[in-house]
Scaffold this motif. Structure first.
Motif, mmCIF file in Angstrom:
data_model
loop_
_atom_site.group_PDB
_atom_site.id
_atom_site.type_symbol
_atom_site.label_atom_id
_atom_site.label_comp_id
_atom_site.label_asym_id
_atom_site.label_seq_id
_atom_site.Cartn_x
_atom_site.Cartn_y
_atom_site.Cartn_z
ATOM 1 N N LEU A 63 0.805 -1.220 0.000
ATOM 2 C CA LEU A 63 0.000 0.000 0.000
ATOM 3 C C LEU A 63 0.838 1.271 0.000
ATOM 4 N N ASP A 64 1.941 1.282 0.756
ATOM 5 C CA ASP A 64 2.748 2.500 0.860
ATOM 6 C C ASP A 64 3.471 2.849 -0.440
ATOM 7 N N ARG A 65 3.468 1.960 -1.412
ATOM 8 C CA ARG A 65 4.077 2.246 -2.713
ATOM 9 C C ARG A 65 3.204 3.188 -3.524
ATOM 10 N N LEU A 66 1.920 3.261 -3.192
ATOM 11 C CA LEU A 66 0.972 4.033 -3.995
ATOM 12 C C LEU A 66 0.777 5.457 -3.498
ATOM 13 N N GLY A 67 0.440 5.640 -2.226
ATOM 14 C CA GLY A 67 0.067 6.964 -1.731
ATOM 15 C C GLY A 67 1.171 7.675 -0.996
ATOM 16 N N ARG A 68 1.193 9.004 -1.102
ATOM 17 C CA ARG A 68 2.154 9.838 -0.375
ATOM 18 C C ARG A 68 1.724 9.994 1.075
ATOM 19 N N SER A 69 0.421 9.979 1.267
ATOM 20 C CA SER A 69 -0.168 10.119 2.601
ATOM 21 C C SER A 69 -1.499 9.375 2.565
ATOM 22 N N LEU A 70 -2.133 9.263 3.700
ATOM 23 C CA LEU A 70 -3.429 8.596 3.745
ATOM 24 C C LEU A 70 -4.431 9.346 2.881
ATOM 25 N N LYS A 71 -4.404 10.661 2.967
ATOM 26 C CA LYS A 71 -5.326 11.475 2.173
ATOM 27 C C LYS A 71 -5.082 11.264 0.680
ATOM 28 N N ASN A 72 -3.813 11.271 0.261
ATOM 29 C CA ASN A 72 -3.460 11.055 -1.141
ATOM 30 C C ASN A 72 -3.893 9.666 -1.588
ATOM 31 N N LEU A 73 -3.684 8.680 -0.746
ATOM 32 C CA LEU A 73 -4.067 7.307 -1.058
ATOM 33 C C LEU A 73 -5.580 7.204 -1.259
ATOM 34 N N GLY A 101 -12.438 -6.207 0.906
ATOM 35 C CA GLY A 101 -11.581 -5.143 0.388
ATOM 36 C C GLY A 101 -12.305 -3.817 0.311
ATOM 37 N N LYS A 102 -13.585 -3.854 -0.118
ATOM 38 C CA LYS A 102 -14.383 -2.622 -0.166
ATOM 39 C C LYS A 102 -14.606 -2.062 1.232
ATOM 40 N N LEU A 103 -14.874 -2.947 2.192
ATOM 41 C CA LEU A 103 -15.062 -2.519 3.577
ATOM 42 C C LEU A 103 -13.798 -1.832 4.085
ATOM 43 N N LEU A 104 -12.661 -2.452 3.843
ATOM 44 C CA LEU A 104 -11.394 -1.887 4.289
ATOM 45 C C LEU A 104 -11.143 -0.527 3.630
ATOM 46 N N PHE A 105 -11.450 -0.420 2.342
ATOM 47 C CA PHE A 105 -11.303 0.838 1.626
ATOM 48 C C PHE A 105 -12.148 1.931 2.277
ATOM 49 N N ALA A 112 -9.326 8.643 7.242
ATOM 50 C CA ALA A 112 -8.747 9.847 6.623
ATOM 51 C C ALA A 112 -9.607 11.069 6.918
ATOM 52 N N GLU A 113 -10.925 10.913 6.842
ATOM 53 C CA GLU A 113 -11.834 12.018 7.157
ATOM 54 C C GLU A 113 -11.681 12.434 8.612
ATOM 55 N N PHE A 114 -11.621 11.457 9.495
ATOM 56 C CA PHE A 114 -11.448 11.716 10.920
ATOM 57 C C PHE A 114 -10.134 12.457 11.173
ATOM 58 N N GLU A 115 -9.058 11.988 10.524
ATOM 59 C CA GLU A 115 -7.752 12.625 10.673
ATOM 60 C C GLU A 115 -7.794 14.077 10.197
ATOM 61 N N ALA A 116 -8.450 14.337 9.080
ATOM 62 C CA ALA A 116 -8.564 15.698 8.559
ATOM 63 C C ALA A 116 -9.345 16.588 9.522
ATOM 64 N N ALA A 117 -10.413 16.041 10.102
ATOM 65 C CA ALA A 117 -11.208 16.805 11.069
ATOM 66 C C ALA A 117 -10.384 17.146 12.308
ATOM 67 N N LEU A 118 -9.573 16.195 12.776
ATOM 68 C CA LEU A 118 -8.720 16.449 13.939
ATOM 69 C C LEU A 118 -7.692 17.543 13.648
ATOM 70 N N VAL A 119 -7.084 17.496 12.477
ATOM 71 C CA VAL A 119 -6.105 18.507 12.094
ATOM 72 C C VAL A 119 -6.766 19.876 12.043
ATOM 73 N N SER A 120 -7.957 19.942 11.448
ATOM 74 C CA SER A 120 -8.691 21.204 11.362
ATOM 75 C C SER A 120 -9.031 21.744 12.754
#
Length: 182
Positions: A63-73, A101-105, A112-120
């Motif tokens: 997975l880490d080969r694809l995204g720069r960050s969780l948000k980017n992924l 796989g869909k559930l995990l996605f 990612a949404e939760f992380e963005a809300a915390l940062v905000s």
């Protein structure tokens, strides 16, 4: 069609292990690059994403080969989903073509949404605290109080245009408007 994407972070690292895994998984095409995932452009990834068609699967070794960050992924995965392209990570056992796989996605998306809300939230609290300490926030003003008075005099007494005043003070016209000069 399965399209593989392999990336290593430095020139001296080897793509062989990822390439072998992608080939063993049945990838018909593999896009490879040696570039740090956290900065700069990734032309091979751009080409891989452009090559994908509805019904195809993008496969990565990890997975880490694809995204720069969780948000980017999440952004990349949402784009794939909207184009009816599946995603598979061999090492992480993620396959958006399966229910699990869909559930995990979707769980990753929620995180990612939760992380963005915390940062905000933290940012807002930090800005509030800075204001309470008397910190001036935002970009510094271009014009001093003296320059504002001078510009107002140029406008009223000398009847100069905004363009002429801006030229004399070496600022843009919008700076004059923001300062309240009419």
């Amino acid at each position: 069609m399965k399209i593989g994407y392999a990336r290593v972070s430095t020139e001296d690292q080897n793509l062989d292990a990822q390439r072998n895994q992608l080939l063993a998984d049945g990838c018909g095409r593999i896009f490879e690059e040696k570039t740090p995932g956290t900065r700069g452009r990734r032309p091979a990834l751009d080409k891989a994403l452009a090559a994908l068609r509805s019904g195809d699967t993008l496969v990565v070794w990890k997975l880490d080969r694809l995204g720069r960050s969780l948000k980017n992924l999440i952004t990349i995965l949402q784009d794939l989903e909207s184009r009816d392209v599946r995603f598979r990570s061999i090492s992480d056992s993620i396959d958006t073509g399966t229910s699990t796989g869909k559930l995990l996605f979707h769980m990753l998306g929620a995180i990612a949404e939760f992380e963005a809300a915390l940062v905000s939230e933290r940012t807002k609290i930090g800005l509030q605290a800075a204001r309470k300490r008397g910190k001036k926030l935002g970009r510094p003003r271009c014009l001093t109080a003296r320059q504002v008075r001078q510009a107002e005099l140029m406008r009223t007494r000398e009847n100069l245009s905004f363009a002429d005043i801006a030229l004399r003070l070496n600022v843009g016209r919008t700076t004059l408007w923001r300062a309240g000069i009419r």
